[in-house]
Design an enzyme around this catalytic site. Structure first.
Site, PDB file in Angstrom:
ATOM      1  N   SER A 143      28.140  -4.945 -47.628  1.00  0.00           N
ATOM      2  CA  SER A 143      27.954  -6.057 -46.704  1.00  0.00           C
ATOM      3  C   SER A 143      28.703  -5.776 -45.404  1.00  0.00           C
ATOM      4  CB  SER A 143      28.409  -7.363 -47.371  1.00  0.00           C
ATOM      5  OG  SER A 143      27.948  -8.482 -46.657  1.00  0.00           O
ATOM      6  N   ASP A 240      17.423 -10.254 -49.951  1.00  0.00           N
ATOM      7  CA  ASP A 240      18.553 -10.375 -49.037  1.00  0.00           C
ATOM      8  C   ASP A 240      18.057 -10.579 -47.607  1.00  0.00           C
ATOM      9  OD1 ASP A 240      21.033 -10.234 -47.804  1.00  0.00           O
ATOM     10  OD2 ASP A 240      21.355  -8.115 -48.257  1.00  0.00           O
ATOM     11  N   HIS A 270      21.509 -10.288 -52.141  1.00  0.00           N
ATOM     12  CA  HIS A 270      22.783  -9.821 -51.618  1.00  0.00           C
ATOM     13  C   HIS A 270      23.840  -9.812 -52.722  1.00  0.00           C
ATOM     14  CE1 HIS A 270      25.159  -8.920 -48.048  1.00  0.00           C
ATOM     15  NE2 HIS A 270      26.133  -9.684 -48.509  1.00  0.00           N
TER      16      HIS A 270
END
Length: 312
Positions: A143, A240, A270
């Site tokens: 991320s 995501d 995610h």
């Protein structure tokens, strides 16, 4: 920096520290020689890092993987990645450095990025004492950590004392200039929502204009600016909201002549490498491990070639 923003960030950190991965490896699966906490001096304050030392019969210098956790530049701790770092250190016979970089909004861009790069330089400076090979370093993250990782790889190009041989980019945010509301998912409520991303971005950037900087938004770098970047393993997830920018960045890297091993994991959102589905998470970690193994082996071959050439 507003008081409200700081208080909200601290609340998110408190919640994040209590979070546990649903998909983790048992520590006993991957025994190590030692796990140690180190304080690394940098211009942005001491950086706490967890060092994972493998059992290795050889006395050859170890390759190094620098891991950068996720959390939107605002939250997250290296302990979230503990079991995965153990796996990589054990299976690859490398030193894994799991970094606790400074967080926004108290430390906005470029503090976290520059501190991470300073740690990379410190590792190179201490290479002989640590028994590591500064010409076989990989960086990676998840991320926001994936954003920082590719920024560190960018800064390291052409460095005289170290070489980044691979970058792992795991469902990373790569375009902070685009309105998060335009980043869509086929799920009604994806794990990462536009409102949360806006808050993260507002904490990380002291000036919205910084979003156009390629060190903030790697996707906005030109193809020429990406030439010479290290090979990449790039992972995205079907649901995501960051999937599109990940796929676009992979394509731009390829246009720049950078080898990219890209995979989109169907049926995943995610943070799936930490939250599951378990089979997909394990496959993703295997993909990352394979990317690092190949890069470290290539690095050995290239260094041997350099040594032979120097001896002739």
């Amino acid at each position: 920096m507003s008081l409200v923003k700081t208080l909200k960030a601290k609340l998110l950190r408190a919640l994040a520290k209590r979070m546990k991965g649903k998909f983790v490896y048992a520590a006993a699966q991957f025994p190590l020689r030692a796990v140690a906490e180190e304080q690394i001096p940098t211009a942005w304050g001491p950086a706490r890092a967890l060092f994972y030392w493998p059992h290795t019969p050889s006395q050859e210098p170890l390759p190094v993987y620098l891991n950068l956790h996720g959390g939107g530049f605002v939250a997250g701790v290296p302990e979230h990645d503990d079991s995965y770092c153990r796996r990589l250190a054990h299976n690859l016979g490398c030193l894994v450095v799991n970094l606790d970089y400074v967080l926004a909004p108290e430390h906005p861009f470029p503090a976290g990025l520059r501190q991470s790069f300073a740690v990379l330089e410190w590792l190179a400076e201490q290479a002989a004492a640590l028994g590591i090979d500064p010409q076989r370093i990989a960086v990676g993250g998840h991320s926001a950590g994936g954003n920082l990782a590719t920024g560190v790889a960018n800064l390291a190009r052409g460095h005289q004392r170290l070489r980044v041989v691979h970058q792992l980019i795991d469902y990373a945010v790569l375009d902070l200039a685009q309105d998060p509301g335009l980043k869509l998912s086929s799920l009604d409520k994806p794990l990462l929502g536009a409102g949360l991303v806006r808050f993260f971005n507002s904490c990380y950037l002291s000036d919205p204009a910084q979003a156009r900087d390629p060190l903030v938004s790697p996707l906005l770098a030109t193809v020429d600016e990406l030439r010479g970047m290290p090979p990449a393993t790039l992972i995205t997830a079907e649901y995501d909201i960051l999937r599109g920018e990940g796929e676009a960045y992979a394509e731009k890297l390829r246009q720049a002549g950078v080898p990219v091993n890209e995979r989109m994991f169907a049926g995943c959102d995610h943070m799936f490498t930490h939250l599951g589905p378990d089979d997909s998470a394990d496959q993703a970690w295997q993909l990352m491990e394979d990317g690092l193994r190949g890069a470290f082996q290539v690095g050995v071959g290239e260094q041997v070639g350099v040594n032979i050439a120097a001896a002739l």
